[in-house]
Motif scaffolding. Sequence first.
Motif, mmCIF file in Angstrom:
data_model
loop_
_atom_site.group_PDB
_atom_site.id
_atom_site.type_symbol
_atom_site.label_atom_id
_atom_site.label_comp_id
_atom_site.label_asym_id
_atom_site.label_seq_id
_atom_site.Cartn_x
_atom_site.Cartn_y
_atom_site.Cartn_z
ATOM 1 N N TYR A 22 34.701 -7.958 60.760
ATOM 2 C CA TYR A 22 36.135 -8.137 60.553
ATOM 3 C C TYR A 22 36.352 -9.256 59.555
ATOM 4 C CZ TYR A 22 37.070 -5.149 64.579
ATOM 5 O OH TYR A 22 37.144 -4.091 65.443
ATOM 6 N N ASN A 23 37.234 -9.034 58.587
ATOM 7 C CA ASN A 23 37.532 -10.092 57.612
ATOM 8 C C ASN A 23 38.701 -10.944 58.100
ATOM 9 O OD1 ASN A 23 39.824 -8.569 57.105
ATOM 10 N ND2 ASN A 23 39.049 -7.725 55.169
ATOM 11 N N SER A 24 39.138 -11.846 57.262
ATOM 12 C CA SER A 24 40.188 -12.798 57.653
ATOM 13 C C SER A 24 41.526 -12.117 57.910
ATOM 14 C CB SER A 24 40.344 -13.865 56.566
ATOM 15 O OG SER A 24 40.686 -13.262 55.324
ATOM 16 N N GLU A 25 41.720 -10.932 57.366
ATOM 17 C CA GLU A 25 42.959 -10.194 57.584
ATOM 18 C C GLU A 25 42.914 -9.300 58.810
ATOM 19 O OE1 GLU A 25 43.626 -8.035 54.021
ATOM 20 O OE2 GLU A 25 43.969 -9.817 52.777
ATOM 21 N N GLY A 26 41.768 -9.310 59.508
ATOM 22 C CA GLY A 26 41.616 -8.459 60.679
ATOM 23 C C GLY A 26 41.223 -7.040 60.343
ATOM 24 N N HIS A 27 40.886 -6.791 59.081
ATOM 25 C CA HIS A 27 40.444 -5.461 58.667
ATOM 26 C C HIS A 27 38.935 -5.311 58.852
ATOM 27 C CE1 HIS A 27 44.136 -4.717 55.834
ATOM 28 N NE2 HIS A 27 44.474 -4.905 57.114
ATOM 29 N N SER B 135 32.386 -4.694 48.669
ATOM 30 C CA SER B 135 32.762 -4.527 50.071
ATOM 31 C C SER B 135 34.005 -3.655 50.128
ATOM 32 C CB SER B 135 33.013 -5.880 50.745
ATOM 33 O OG SER B 135 34.051 -6.586 50.083
ATOM 34 N N VAL B 136 34.087 -2.853 51.148
ATOM 35 C CA VAL B 136 35.216 -1.948 51.361
ATOM 36 C C VAL B 136 35.822 -2.277 52.717
ATOM 37 C CG1 VAL B 136 35.952 0.448 51.602
ATOM 38 C CG2 VAL B 136 34.147 -0.142 49.975
ATOM 39 N N SER B 137 37.137 -2.450 52.745
ATOM 40 C CA SER B 137 37.814 -2.804 54.003
ATOM 41 C C SER B 137 38.981 -1.868 54.266
ATOM 42 C CB SER B 137 38.306 -4.255 53.956
ATOM 43 O OG SER B 137 39.217 -4.442 52.880
ATOM 44 N N VAL B 138 39.360 -1.761 55.530
ATOM 45 C CA VAL B 138 40.460 -0.890 55.917
ATOM 46 C C VAL B 138 41.023 -1.373 57.254
ATOM 47 C CG1 VAL B 138 39.077 0.775 57.227
ATOM 48 C CG2 VAL B 138 41.169 1.537 56.064
ATOM 49 N N ASN B 139 42.289 -1.121 57.458
ATOM 50 C CA ASN B 139 42.934 -1.444 58.725
ATOM 51 C C ASN B 139 42.332 -0.561 59.822
ATOM 52 O OD1 ASN B 139 44.788 -1.609 60.946
ATOM 53 N ND2 ASN B 139 46.361 -2.300 59.507
ATOM 54 N N PRO B 140 41.915 -1.129 60.958
ATOM 55 C CA PRO B 140 41.301 -0.321 62.026
ATOM 56 C C PRO B 140 42.156 0.866 62.451
ATOM 57 C CG PRO B 140 41.086 -2.660 62.510
ATOM 58 C CD PRO B 140 42.001 -2.552 61.308
ATOM 59 N N GLU B 141 43.504 0.752 62.288
ATOM 60 C CA GLU B 141 44.378 1.850 62.696
ATOM 61 C C GLU B 141 44.214 3.093 61.819
ATOM 62 O OE1 GLU B 141 48.281 0.260 62.628
ATOM 63 O OE2 GLU B 141 47.976 -1.043 64.379
ATOM 64 N N SER B 142 43.598 2.918 60.631
ATOM 65 C CA SER B 142 43.413 4.060 59.726
ATOM 66 C C SER B 142 42.154 4.849 60.024
ATOM 67 C CB SER B 142 43.365 3.571 58.266
ATOM 68 O OG SER B 142 44.574 2.936 57.915
ATOM 69 N N LEU B 143 41.285 4.318 60.863
ATOM 70 C CA LEU B 143 40.034 5.006 61.178
ATOM 71 C C LEU B 143 40.280 6.185 62.105
ATOM 72 C CD1 LEU B 143 37.594 1.987 61.742
ATOM 73 C CD2 LEU B 143 37.821 3.421 59.711
ATOM 74 N N VAL C 219 31.198 11.130 41.259
ATOM 75 C CA VAL C 219 31.600 10.920 42.653
ATOM 76 C C VAL C 219 30.368 11.023 43.543
ATOM 77 C CG1 VAL C 219 33.076 11.693 44.535
ATOM 78 C CG2 VAL C 219 33.856 11.920 42.165
ATOM 79 N N GLU C 220 30.190 10.028 44.413
ATOM 80 C CA GLU C 220 29.087 10.037 45.374
ATOM 81 C C GLU C 220 29.639 9.738 46.758
ATOM 82 O OE1 GLU C 220 25.960 10.795 45.146
ATOM 83 O OE2 GLU C 220 25.924 11.152 42.973
ATOM 84 N N ASP C 221 29.148 10.455 47.751
ATOM 85 C CA ASP C 221 29.599 10.272 49.134
ATOM 86 C C ASP C 221 28.846 9.141 49.813
ATOM 87 O OD1 ASP C 221 31.332 12.423 48.871
ATOM 88 O OD2 ASP C 221 29.835 13.863 49.582
ATOM 89 N N SER C 222 29.516 8.511 50.784
ATOM 90 C CA SER C 222 28.870 7.491 51.602
ATOM 91 C C SER C 222 29.559 7.476 52.965
ATOM 92 C CB SER C 222 28.965 6.106 50.926
ATOM 93 O OG SER C 222 28.165 5.174 51.615
ATOM 94 N N LYS C 223 29.190 6.535 53.789
ATOM 95 C CA LYS C 223 29.754 6.438 55.150
ATOM 96 C C LYS C 223 30.405 5.072 55.356
ATOM 97 C CE LYS C 223 28.113 10.472 56.535
ATOM 98 N NZ LYS C 223 29.028 11.584 56.884
ATOM 99 N N PHE C 224 31.449 5.065 56.183
ATOM 100 C CA PHE C 224 32.118 3.821 56.576
ATOM 101 C C PHE C 224 32.077 3.760 58.094
ATOM 102 C CE2 PHE C 224 35.529 1.008 57.709
ATOM 103 C CZ PHE C 224 35.517 0.045 56.721
ATOM 104 N N THR C 225 31.578 2.679 58.615
ATOM 105 C CA THR C 225 31.459 2.537 60.073
ATOM 106 C C THR C 225 32.444 1.497 60.565
ATOM 107 O OG1 THR C 225 29.680 0.908 59.807
ATOM 108 C CG2 THR C 225 29.025 3.207 60.111
ATOM 109 N N GLY C 226 32.985 1.696 61.747
ATOM 110 C CA GLY C 226 33.917 0.760 62.367
ATOM 111 C C GLY C 226 34.431 1.279 63.685
ATOM 112 N N SER C 227 35.008 0.425 64.462
ATOM 113 C CA SER C 227 35.523 0.804 65.786
ATOM 114 C C SER C 227 36.971 1.250 65.663
ATOM 115 C CB SER C 227 35.421 -0.388 66.738
ATOM 116 O OG SER C 227 35.919 -0.064 68.001
#
Length: 447
Positions: free
Chosen positions: A351-356, A406-414, A436-444
Amino acid sequence: MYTGKIHTRSFTGYFRRLRFFGGVILFALYFGTAWLTWGDRQAVLWDLSEKKFHIFAGTFWPQDLVLLSGILIICAFGLFFLTVLAGRVWCGYTCPQSVWMWIFMWAEKVAEGDRNQRIKLDEAPMSANKLIRRISKHALWLLISLATAITFVGYFTPIRDLVSSILTMNVGGWALFWTLFFTAATYINAGWLREKVCLHMCPYGRFQSSMLDADSLVITYDAERGESRGSRKKGADYKSEGLGDCIDCQMCVQVCPTGIDIRDGLQMECIGCAACVDACDSVMDLIDYDKGLIRYTSDRELNGGGLRIVRPRLVGYSFVLLAMIAVFSWTMVSSPLVTLDIAKDRGLYRYNSEGHIENSYVLKITNKNQKIQSYAIRVSGLEGLQLSHTGTVTVNSGEMVEVPVSVSVNPESLLGDVSDIRFHVSTVDSPAFKLVEDSKFTGSVSL
């Protein structure tokens, strides 16, 4: 087959000239290509330290070695095609072992004389003359071997720097080791082992017989015309004496680099060099007989049938070979000049400083173009994705740049613990190009 030391005799003829001019071209390509430049670099260079392979306008990376496998497979099928068509013609004219063996035999002739002189020199006791000739021969061999080794190593390290460092006695340890190693390998293989490499070390001669058919063009002695053998006076009526065209002069044996007698039939040791054809034709000329007692022909033609070049087996090899060349060419043309490899950080997320929720990646951008390129990077796949890298990335020609992002996102968007995302790379000066290349993003997932 003769098992002693082979002393080949000098000869002239069509196939010798053909082999000579072919050898000149091969030598020019081998020794000359290493000195060609392309822009500010060596035109052909397998730079192992940088893990880059430059071939004129193209720059290839380890992940492109599958293309090398394709080239090797095409060469293998090309060899099969040649074998079905004309036996071991590759061995006799273009195999490096054969080409260097002929060069070493030429150096031996220069230093020690022709066949009879060399035989006498071998049998003579040691003397100043014999010692000088022996030293001269081995000096020529070593000089050719050293030039061969420097050129070979020069395809893996810049040859101009290599030669300069050798002349100034400032050569690096590995460069010196490999130069000495290939000098010794060339000297031993072409100078001492010679035909033994073809007879005992090369597997090609052993499986070629399974590829030949009755229509393959191979070097053959016409026994029906040549037998019975025997000497005779020029102009004599030898037919009434029961003799054939072969005068049993042994010239075909004396010029053979592997020491076989082609009159005993096609043998595994025959490398298809046609030296015996040239030697026999020259003798036929001297005694006013028709040429071709020893010639390239097929077993079918020798036994009274016609010569068939086009046949199903050869057509099949041709089709496969052309198809492979077409597929390889299409792969080369369609291969992107920019590649993107994505390495995700082994850590799951943070989690970063913004809670993302934030994931880390390393983007490896490779520019295979021959000019500097600037690239823009963006990411997609989830609503609200934010990329830490907002500028452009400049990559030199033939270079690879690693870009930590680094890639970040709001947990509500997962939508789940593992989400699919995509990295987009486009050239600044040509936005139409996108990779374009695919990858994975992990998070709760936020509840």
